[in-house]
Design an enzyme around this catalytic site. Structure first.
Site, PDB file in Angstrom:
ATOM      1  CB  SER A 175      -0.957  -0.046   1.198  1.00  0.00           C
ATOM      2  OG  SER A 175      -2.014   0.861   1.045  1.00  0.00           O
ATOM      3  CG  ASP A 202      -6.807  -3.480  -2.821  1.00  0.00           C
ATOM      4  OD1 ASP A 202      -7.420  -2.627  -2.149  1.00  0.00           O
ATOM      5  OD2 ASP A 202      -5.573  -3.640  -2.738  1.00  0.00           O
ATOM      6  CG  HIS A 252      -5.559  -2.776   0.788  1.00  0.00           C
ATOM      7  ND1 HIS A 252      -4.851  -2.429  -0.355  1.00  0.00           N
ATOM      8  CD2 HIS A 252      -5.047  -1.998   1.789  1.00  0.00           C
ATOM      9  CE1 HIS A 252      -3.965  -1.494  -0.059  1.00  0.00           C
ATOM     10  NE2 HIS A 252      -4.060  -1.225   1.238  1.00  0.00           N
TER      11      HIS A 252
END
Length: 276
Positions: free
Chosen positions: A97, A227, A256
């Protein structure tokens, strides 16, 4: 605690697990978490003989909470200072991320002299926010909504994110882990208030396009096709075209947080990649 002090006086906490002589794998975490988010992967790889290093980004976890420097250039520079002080060479850099953006900006600013391979997982590059040049991005209103919810009631906002879209616990038939929700919330609440607020801009508006073009090492891009935090179409599908020779692996139905919801598959993929 294991810490280094950066050139601007910020203390950066880090974990250093596994044999000191092992091949190094570094881990950069997502927002608003800490190195703890990588414990399953670090334990697994360290148990296979790798030296695993993960730090708490400035303003997160056990690192100090400076008012300034809560943007990608400084995040990358902090990581460079850590790897330099630990004399790391030949590392596989793994970023999730926001941490994927940190890895991209690190290579863009500091090159690959200390890096052998890179993994971007559920990563924010090339850029999250929608614009004329990035029609598949998310509207700015989404991130303005993040900021409003954060300032209105940060503790509840973190609970809502962890209980729903982060782990896909809001999907029909999802097996909800109260423990994961509590762990995420606890890590989030350890972050500095301004640091985590500033980081929303850093992860959503930073353009990593030129950084990705500078990658000159084997790169694995992993993303879940469900996600909900960093949608795959505006992230991995574009990044995989910008990084020369990148290998793209899509986790069907993946969330995610693949390090938690697809832990065994991710661990096996990371081990195979660092061995390759």
């Amino acid at each position: 605690m294991s810490t280094i002090t950066t050139k601007d006086g910020t203390q950066i906490y880090y974990k250093d697990w596994g044999p000191a002589t092992g091949q190094v794998v570094t881990f950069s975490h997502g927002w608003p978490l800490s190195a703890d988010a990588w414990e399953a992967q670090m334990f697994f790889l360290a148990s296979h003989g790798y030296r695993c290093i993960a730090h708490d980004r400035r303003g997160h976890g056990r690192s100090s909470q400076p008012w300034n420097g809560n943007e990608m250039d400084t995040y990358a520079d902090d990581l460079h200072e850590l790897l330099t002080k630990l004399e790391v060479k030949g590392a596989t850099m793994v970023g999730h991320s926001t941490g994927g953006g940190e890895v991209a900006r690190y290579i863009g600013r500091h090159g690959s002299a200390r890096v052998a391979k890179a993994v971007l997982m559920g990563a924010v590059p090339p850029i999250m926010v929608k614009s004329a040049n990035n029609p598949v991005g998310l509207p700015m209103e989404v991130f303005d909504g993040f900021r409003k919810a954060y300032l209105d009631d940060r503790a509840q906002f973190f609970l809502d994110v962890a209980s729903g879209p982060f782990f896909n616990f809001n999907r029909p038939g999802a097996k909800v882990s109260e423990g994961l929700i509590r762990s995420w919330w606890t890590q989030g609440m350890m972050s500095g208030h301004k640091n985590a607020y500033d980081c929303i801009k850093a992860f959503s508006e930073t353009d990593f396009t030129e950084d990705l073009k500078k990658f000159d090492i084997p790169t694995l891009i992993i993303h879940g096709d469900d996600d909900q935090i960093v949608p795959i179409q505006g992230a991995a599908m574009l990044s995989s075209k910008l990084v020369k020779g990148a290998q793209l692996k899509i986790y069907k139905g993946g969330s995610h947080s693949l390090g938690d919801t697809a832990k065994d598959e991710l661990n096996a993929d990371l081990l195979a990649f660092v061995k390759s």
